[in-house]
Design a protein around this motif. Structure first.
Motif, PDB file in Angstrom:
ATOM      1  N   MET A   1       0.838  -1.173   0.000  1.00 33.37           N
ATOM      2  CA  MET A   1       0.000   0.000   0.000  1.00 33.37           C
ATOM      3  C   MET A   1       0.888   1.244   0.000  1.00 33.37           C
ATOM      4  SD  MET A   1      -2.728  -1.616  -0.306  1.00 33.37           S
ATOM      5  CE  MET A   1      -4.224  -0.838  -0.424  1.00 33.37           C
ATOM      6  N   ALA A   2       0.345   2.364   0.416  1.00 31.42           N
ATOM      7  CA  ALA A   2       1.042   3.641   0.274  1.00 31.42           C
ATOM      8  C   ALA A   2       1.581   4.165   1.599  1.00 31.42           C
ATOM      9  CB  ALA A   2       0.088   4.674  -0.329  1.00 31.42           C
ATOM     10  N   LEU A   3       2.637   4.947   1.495  1.00 26.84           N
ATOM     11  CA  LEU A   3       3.132   5.741   2.619  1.00 26.84           C
ATOM     12  C   LEU A   3       2.480   7.117   2.469  1.00 26.84           C
ATOM     13  CD1 LEU A   3       5.026   6.289   5.026  1.00 26.84           C
ATOM     14  CD2 LEU A   3       6.737   7.013   3.354  1.00 26.84           C
ATOM     15  N   VAL A   4       1.757   7.543   3.494  1.00 30.05           N
ATOM     16  CA  VAL A   4       1.027   8.811   3.451  1.00 30.05           C
ATOM     17  C   VAL A   4       1.592   9.737   4.515  1.00 30.05           C
ATOM     18  CG1 VAL A   4      -1.229   9.922   3.652  1.00 30.05           C
ATOM     19  CG2 VAL A   4      -1.065   7.614   2.693  1.00 30.05           C
ATOM     20  N   VAL A   5       2.099  10.887   4.097  1.00 31.20           N
ATOM     21  CA  VAL A   5       2.491  11.932   5.035  1.00 31.20           C
ATOM     22  C   VAL A   5       1.225  12.750   5.274  1.00 31.20           C
ATOM     23  CG1 VAL A   5       3.998  13.892   5.493  1.00 31.20           C
ATOM     24  CG2 VAL A   5       4.850  11.933   4.175  1.00 31.20           C
ATOM     25  N   PHE A   6       0.843  12.841   6.540  1.00 33.67           N
ATOM     26  CA  PHE A   6      -0.466  13.360   6.946  1.00 33.67           C
ATOM     27  C   PHE A   6      -0.240  14.541   7.885  1.00 33.67           C
ATOM     28  CE2 PHE A   6      -4.331  13.336   9.484  1.00 33.67           C
ATOM     29  CZ  PHE A   6      -5.325  12.884   8.633  1.00 33.67           C
ATOM     30  N   TYR A   7      -0.486  15.752   7.390  1.00 33.27           N
ATOM     31  CA  TYR A   7      -0.316  16.958   8.198  1.00 33.27           C
ATOM     32  C   TYR A   7      -1.639  17.251   8.887  1.00 33.27           C
ATOM     33  CZ  TYR A   7       3.827  17.490   5.300  1.00 33.27           C
ATOM     34  OH  TYR A   7       5.025  17.289   4.651  1.00 33.27           O
ATOM     35  N   GLU A   8      -1.618  17.265  10.207  1.00 30.33           N
ATOM     36  CA  GLU A   8      -2.824  17.371  11.020  1.00 30.33           C
ATOM     37  C   GLU A   8      -2.641  18.378  12.141  1.00 30.33           C
ATOM     38  OE1 GLU A   8      -3.550  14.059  13.622  1.00 30.33           O
ATOM     39  OE2 GLU A   8      -1.418  13.787  14.011  1.00 30.33           O
ATOM     40  N   LYS A   9      -3.751  18.634  12.821  1.00 28.39           N
ATOM     41  CA  LYS A   9      -3.684  19.320  14.103  1.00 28.39           C
ATOM     42  C   LYS A   9      -3.824  18.212  15.139  1.00 28.39           C
ATOM     43  CE  LYS A   9      -5.929  22.608  17.128  1.00 28.39           C
ATOM     44  NZ  LYS A   9      -7.202  23.279  17.390  1.00 28.39           N
ATOM     45  N   PHE A  47      -0.642  21.543  -2.667  1.00 28.28           N
ATOM     46  CA  PHE A  47      -1.715  20.798  -2.001  1.00 28.28           C
ATOM     47  C   PHE A  47      -3.100  21.234  -2.493  1.00 28.28           C
ATOM     48  CE2 PHE A  47       1.772  20.290   0.999  1.00 28.28           C
ATOM     49  CZ  PHE A  47       1.670  18.946   1.331  1.00 28.28           C
ATOM     50  N   PHE A  48      -3.188  22.410  -3.091  1.00 25.75           N
ATOM     51  CA  PHE A  48      -4.478  22.981  -3.469  1.00 25.75           C
ATOM     52  C   PHE A  48      -4.756  22.933  -4.968  1.00 25.75           C
ATOM     53  CE2 PHE A  48      -2.991  25.445   0.319  1.00 25.75           C
ATOM     54  CZ  PHE A  48      -3.833  24.830   1.238  1.00 25.75           C
ATOM     55  N   ALA A  49      -4.004  22.151  -5.709  1.00 26.51           N
ATOM     56  CA  ALA A  49      -4.174  22.079  -7.166  1.00 26.51           C
ATOM     57  C   ALA A  49      -5.635  21.767  -7.516  1.00 26.51           C
ATOM     58  CB  ALA A  49      -3.255  21.021  -7.749  1.00 26.51           C
ATOM     59  N   MET A  95      -2.222  15.994   2.772  1.00 28.27           N
ATOM     60  CA  MET A  95      -1.650  14.655   2.613  1.00 28.27           C
ATOM     61  C   MET A  95      -0.777  14.625   1.376  1.00 28.27           C
ATOM     62  SD  MET A  95      -4.941  12.232   3.431  1.00 28.27           S
ATOM     63  CE  MET A  95      -6.000  13.080   2.259  1.00 28.27           C
ATOM     64  N   GLU A  96       0.281  13.823   1.466  1.00 33.31           N
ATOM     65  CA  GLU A  96       1.096  13.582   0.283  1.00 33.31           C
ATOM     66  C   GLU A  96       1.517  12.125   0.243  1.00 33.31           C
ATOM     67  OE1 GLU A  96       5.050  15.528   0.110  1.00 33.31           O
ATOM     68  OE2 GLU A  96       4.498  16.406   2.037  1.00 33.31           O
ATOM     69  N   SER A  97       1.508  11.605  -0.976  1.00 30.57           N
ATOM     70  CA  SER A  97       1.895  10.216  -1.195  1.00 30.57           C
ATOM     71  C   SER A  97       2.208  10.032  -2.676  1.00 30.57           C
ATOM     72  CB  SER A  97       0.761   9.270  -0.792  1.00 30.57           C
ATOM     73  OG  SER A  97       1.149   7.918  -0.984  1.00 30.57           O
ATOM     74  N   GLY A  98       3.293   9.363  -2.945  1.00 26.37           N
ATOM     75  CA  GLY A  98       3.633   9.056  -4.325  1.00 26.37           C
ATOM     76  C   GLY A  98       3.766  10.267  -5.223  1.00 26.37           C
ATOM     77  N   GLY A  99       4.223  11.381  -4.666  1.00 21.86           N
ATOM     78  CA  GLY A  99       4.412  12.590  -5.459  1.00 21.86           C
ATOM     79  C   GLY A  99       3.160  13.424  -5.648  1.00 21.86           C
ATOM     80  N   ARG A 100       2.036  12.988  -5.136  1.00 19.71           N
ATOM     81  CA  ARG A 100       0.792  13.756  -5.253  1.00 19.71           C
ATOM     82  C   ARG A 100       0.446  14.349  -3.895  1.00 19.71           C
ATOM     83  NH1 ARG A 100      -5.242  11.676  -6.941  1.00 19.71           N
ATOM     84  NH2 ARG A 100      -6.239  13.670  -6.535  1.00 19.71           N
ATOM     85  N   ARG A 101      -0.219  15.506  -3.921  1.00 21.52           N
ATOM     86  CA  ARG A 101      -0.625  16.184  -2.689  1.00 21.52           C
ATOM     87  C   ARG A 101      -2.116  16.492  -2.743  1.00 21.52           C
ATOM     88  NH1 ARG A 101       4.483  17.872  -4.121  1.00 21.52           N
ATOM     89  NH2 ARG A 101       6.027  17.691  -2.461  1.00 21.52           N
ATOM     90  N   MET A 102      -2.720  16.567  -1.561  1.00 12.41           N
ATOM     91  CA  MET A 102      -4.158  16.818  -1.467  1.00 12.41           C
ATOM     92  C   MET A 102      -4.462  17.562  -0.176  1.00 12.41           C
ATOM     93  SD  MET A 102      -7.223  13.955  -1.265  1.00 12.41           S
ATOM     94  CE  MET A 102      -7.052  13.439  -2.962  1.00 12.41           C
ATOM     95  N   ALA A 103      -5.449  18.443  -0.246  1.00  6.62           N
ATOM     96  CA  ALA A 103      -5.949  19.145   0.942  1.00  6.62           C
ATOM     97  C   ALA A 103      -7.362  18.653   1.220  1.00  6.62           C
ATOM     98  CB  ALA A 103      -5.971  20.654   0.706  1.00  6.62           C
TER      99      ALA A 103
END
Length: 139
Positions: A1-9, A47-49, A95-103
């Motif tokens: 599966m994926a490694l997800v870097v997860f920026y949170e509060k 992250f906001f693309a 979040m970022e994983s596999g070179g993609r980012r998401m908010a």
């Protein structure tokens, strides 16, 4: 599966449920405090693309709720500058994983991106508390 870097509060109940869903789906989650990252506009913008500026914001942020920051009135440069100064304004999680980012945590989008096990109940993206204050003491 994926490694997800997860920026949170840390302590946010929604972020906790989102991380649990990612873990149950077989992903490795590296959780980082969104407030401690030393954001720059260049680091934050990807992250906001595809999202309009108003959707970059955490609607539960105190400065948004008070009207001091009006997301619909912000341009891209001003929004990024404010978010770098006040990371609570940033829509979470990032979040970022596999070179993609998401908010944000749109379950369908995350499922299409890295895959998700079915959730027992939908996870809201916004703070369930009307005051936007974290329920964990000291946070």
């Amino acid at each position: 599966m994926a490694l997800v870097v997860f920026y949170e509060k840390p302590g946010c109940s929604n972020n906790t449920r989102q991380k649990q869903l990612l873990s149950r789906s077989g992903h490795d989650v590296v959780a980082l405090d969104i407030r401690a990252q030393g954001w720059t506009p260049q680091a934050l913008r990807p992250f906001f693309a595809g999202l309009p500026v108003a959707q970059w914001f955490n609607r539960a942020a105190p400065r948004v709720k008070s009207g001091a920051v009006v997301p619909e009135a912000m341009g891209e440069e001003d929004a990024l500058a404010e978010m770098c100064l006040d990371p609570l304004l940033i829509r979470r999680p990032l979040m970022e994983s596999g070179g993609r980012r998401m908010a944000g945590f749109d379950e369908a989008a995350v499922a299409g991106w890295i895959g998700l096990a079915p959730a027992f109940e939908p996870i809201p993206e916004t703070c369930p508390r009307s005051d936007g204050v974290c329920s964990v003491p000291g946070r």
